[in-house]
Design an enzyme around this catalytic site. Sequence first.
Site, mmCIF file in Angstrom:
data_model
loop_
_atom_site.group_PDB
_atom_site.id
_atom_site.type_symbol
_atom_site.label_atom_id
_atom_site.label_comp_id
_atom_site.label_asym_id
_atom_site.label_seq_id
_atom_site.Cartn_x
_atom_site.Cartn_y
_atom_site.Cartn_z
ATOM 1 N N ASP A 137 -58.910 -24.530 -3.089
ATOM 2 C CA ASP A 137 -59.437 -23.212 -3.443
ATOM 3 C C ASP A 137 -58.866 -22.138 -2.520
ATOM 4 O OD1 ASP A 137 -60.912 -21.450 -5.001
ATOM 5 O OD2 ASP A 137 -62.711 -21.607 -3.754
ATOM 6 N N LYS A 192 -57.195 -18.822 -1.587
ATOM 7 C CA LYS A 192 -57.121 -17.479 -2.151
ATOM 8 C C LYS A 192 -57.388 -16.490 -1.022
ATOM 9 C CE LYS A 192 -61.952 -17.918 -3.682
ATOM 10 N NZ LYS A 192 -62.858 -17.858 -4.845
ATOM 11 N N ASN A 245 -60.646 -16.485 0.902
ATOM 12 C CA ASN A 245 -60.932 -17.596 1.810
ATOM 13 C C ASN A 245 -59.992 -17.619 3.018
ATOM 14 O OD1 ASN A 245 -63.066 -18.519 0.314
ATOM 15 N ND2 ASN A 245 -61.861 -20.005 -0.842
ATOM 16 N N ASP A 281 -63.633 -22.025 4.298
ATOM 17 C CA ASP A 281 -64.310 -22.510 3.085
ATOM 18 C C ASP A 281 -63.651 -23.754 2.495
ATOM 19 O OD1 ASP A 281 -65.959 -22.829 0.940
ATOM 20 O OD2 ASP A 281 -65.940 -20.725 0.366
ATOM 21 N N THR A 337 -60.306 -21.381 -8.366
ATOM 22 C CA THR A 337 -60.524 -20.042 -8.909
ATOM 23 C C THR A 337 -59.481 -19.783 -9.986
ATOM 24 O OG1 THR A 337 -61.400 -19.298 -6.785
ATOM 25 C CG2 THR A 337 -60.627 -17.589 -8.307
#
Length: 430
Positions: free
Chosen positions: A150, A152, A155, A168, A190
Site C-alpha cells: 500500500d 502511496k 503513507n 503504515d 489503493t
Amino acid sequence: MPEIGNATPLSRQTPVDSTMDKALFGKYELGKLLGCGAFAKVYHARDIATGQSVAIKVINKSKIMGSALMSNVKREISIMRRLRHPNIVKLYEVLATKTKIYFVMEFVKCGELFAKVAKGRLTEDLSRKYFQQLISAVGYCHARGVFHRDLKPENLLLDENGDLKVSDFGLSAVSGQVHQDGLLHTLCGTPAYVAPEILRKKGYDGAKVDVWSCGIILFVLTAGYLPFNDPNLMGMYKKIYKGDFRCPKWMSPDLKRFLHRLLDVNADKRLTIDQITRHSWFKKDLQEISFYEEEPMMKAAIGEKNSPFLLSAFDLISFSSGLNLCGLFEDDTERSQRFVSAVSPERIIEKVEDLVKVENGIELRKKEEWGVEIAGVNGNLAISLEICRLSEDLVVVEVRQKGGGSSSCQYNEEWKNKIERELMISVAGV
C-alpha cells in the site's frame, strides 16, 4: 479492505480524548490528537523519562476482535518489530490494556509527503532524492520477506531533516503468506496505485507490485498528478490494465524511459529493485544510505562468552515487553511479559522488595538464584518474577501474573496494578 491506522489529518487544536489518562502507563504524556481512522486514533506524546516525542496509535480491541483486522494488527506488529531502517518509521514498543492496544512509534514531525505534493509538483532532483530513499527502504523490506502493498504519498512521511519515512504496514504481507504457486492472492491496496496483475486476480509477486506503486509515486512527485486517472473507477482500472499513460513534456528523456520501465504492465519485464539501483537516472547524486541490523544494545549481547544461551538480535527484540505479542489479544488468567534490561538482578530484586514492604498482607518469597514470588495472605500466587543473565550488562526478566480476580488470588486490584506498573517501568527501560 480497511487500512490499518490510515489516519485522517485533524486540526492541531483537537484536544486529547478525555477518556484517556494523559500519563499513559506512567511512561508517556499524551498530547494532541493527530488523526483517526475507523478503529484507531493517533496521538502525539512525550516520553516522560527522556522528553522524546513519539506517536502513539491507539487501537480499540472491541472493533478488531473476531475479525480479519485482528490478524492484520498482529501481522503489522510482527513486521514492524523486525524493520530497522532510517527511512522506515520505527516501532518502539506495543502496550495493551483489556480494551486497547497502543503502538508507540517514532514521531515524524513534518507530516505526509502527499501534503507537499498537493502544493505542486516537485523538481526532478528532489523527486529523485525521495525516490532513492523509498527504494532503499522497500528493498530492505523485500530482503527480509516483507511486502508493503500500500505504498502511496499518504503513507510516506517527512522528518525535520527532509528525509522520507515509510509508514503504515497494516496491509503488508510476508513471504510466509505466499501460496504454493509462489504468489500472493489477497486483493488490497489503493485503486490509483494498484498494479495490473492484482486486477487480473490470478496471483501476484509482492515485490513487483511494490515496484509498480513506487513508479506511480515517482510519476506523481514529478508530474503533480496521477498517471492513470479517470472519474470512473472502472475507467481508471482499464487504463491501468493497458498501461495507458503519458509523461508530461517537462520530464527529462531519461526519466520518461525510466518510468515506462517501472510501469510496465508485464510484471516479468518490469524493473526489479536491483535493476532500479543500477539505473543511470537513479544513481545520479545518490547518497549511500547506511542502516543498522540491530540496536547497539542488542549487538552487545550477541556472542558474549558468559551468555548462558545464544540469542539472535531478533530474539532479543522479541523479548522486549512492548514487542511480545502474548497477552495483547487474549484475556487469560495467566499472563507473562519479558524484558531485556540493563538493570542488574540485584537492583531489580531490591526494587521488588521495596515495593512489597509498603503493602499489608503481601508476602515475598525468594526463589533459587534470581527469582521471587509475590503472594497474597492466603498463599495464592499473584506475581512471579525470574531473571536470566544474558551478558555482563544485560538480563532477561520474565514477569508472570496469575489470576484475574479475588476468587483466585486474594490481592487488591489497585495494588496489583501498582506493582505491575512500577515493576514494568523499573526493569523495562534501559
